[in-house]
Design a protein around this motif. Sequence first.
Motif, PDB file in Angstrom:
ATOM      1  N   GLN A 134      58.575  63.342  45.954  1.00  0.00           N
ATOM      2  CA  GLN A 134      58.337  63.940  44.643  1.00  0.00           C
ATOM      3  C   GLN A 134      57.861  62.831  43.709  1.00  0.00           C
ATOM      4  OE1 GLN A 134      61.951  65.665  43.251  1.00  0.00           O
ATOM      5  NE2 GLN A 134      62.023  67.188  44.851  1.00  0.00           N
ATOM      6  N   LEU A 177      55.820  61.953  39.798  1.00  0.00           N
ATOM      7  CA  LEU A 177      55.078  62.223  38.581  1.00  0.00           C
ATOM      8  C   LEU A 177      53.934  61.228  38.538  1.00  0.00           C
ATOM      9  CD1 LEU A 177      54.686  63.536  35.794  1.00  0.00           C
ATOM     10  CD2 LEU A 177      56.187  61.747  34.886  1.00  0.00           C
ATOM     11  N   TRP A 182      52.397  66.690  38.633  1.00  0.00           N
ATOM     12  CA  TRP A 182      53.560  66.663  39.512  1.00  0.00           C
ATOM     13  C   TRP A 182      53.068  66.802  40.948  1.00  0.00           C
ATOM     14  CZ3 TRP A 182      58.270  65.257  38.075  1.00  0.00           C
ATOM     15  CH2 TRP A 182      59.266  65.302  39.045  1.00  0.00           C
ATOM     16  N   LEU A 196      57.707  69.186  34.521  1.00  0.00           N
ATOM     17  CA  LEU A 196      56.543  68.484  33.995  1.00  0.00           C
ATOM     18  C   LEU A 196      56.553  68.433  32.470  1.00  0.00           C
ATOM     19  CD1 LEU A 196      54.041  66.988  34.964  1.00  0.00           C
ATOM     20  CD2 LEU A 196      52.810  69.148  34.853  1.00  0.00           C
TER      21      LEU A 196
END
Length: 171
Positions: free
Chosen positions: A8, A10, A75, A114
Amino acid sequence: MNAGLGVQMLKIVNRMNDFSFGKLMEVYEEGNLENGQDMWPDEPVGRQIALAEQEFYSYLQQFFFKSEGAVYLIWDEQGSYVSALRLESYQDGLLLEALETAPKHRRKGFGARLVSAAVTYANGTKIYSHVSKKNLPSLRTHEKCGFVKVSDHAVYADGSVDGRCCTLCHE
């Protein structure tokens, strides 16, 4: 710049070369189809989407990434872009725009993650967002993340006003 753990992540990008435009278009597939149908109704569907994507690319390259402080937050989940938004200067803060989550990834909390990441990124700077009054999922996501309605319409950078949208703000 990237921030995340494992699969995961950002992605915070401020240049065209720092992300995959093709993956981003998967997030905006639905919007590009709608825009293509609105702007080029006489073209075949595939051509409508291609033209919308071309317009999107040109906007990012010629305007968005040339704006001081403009940044895209994306994301990334296991190598797929699942949600994205843009932040750019607006009035006395930032404007959050183009918030979208790919249809197959909706209702999993990616949009809220997000938006929360955008609030953290803004580090106390006011964030505005223009949201369609009919887009109840987006309105709920913004409210969940601490945004409040400040206007019954949207005023865009060019001065145009849209009564179909309201303006939300996070302070």
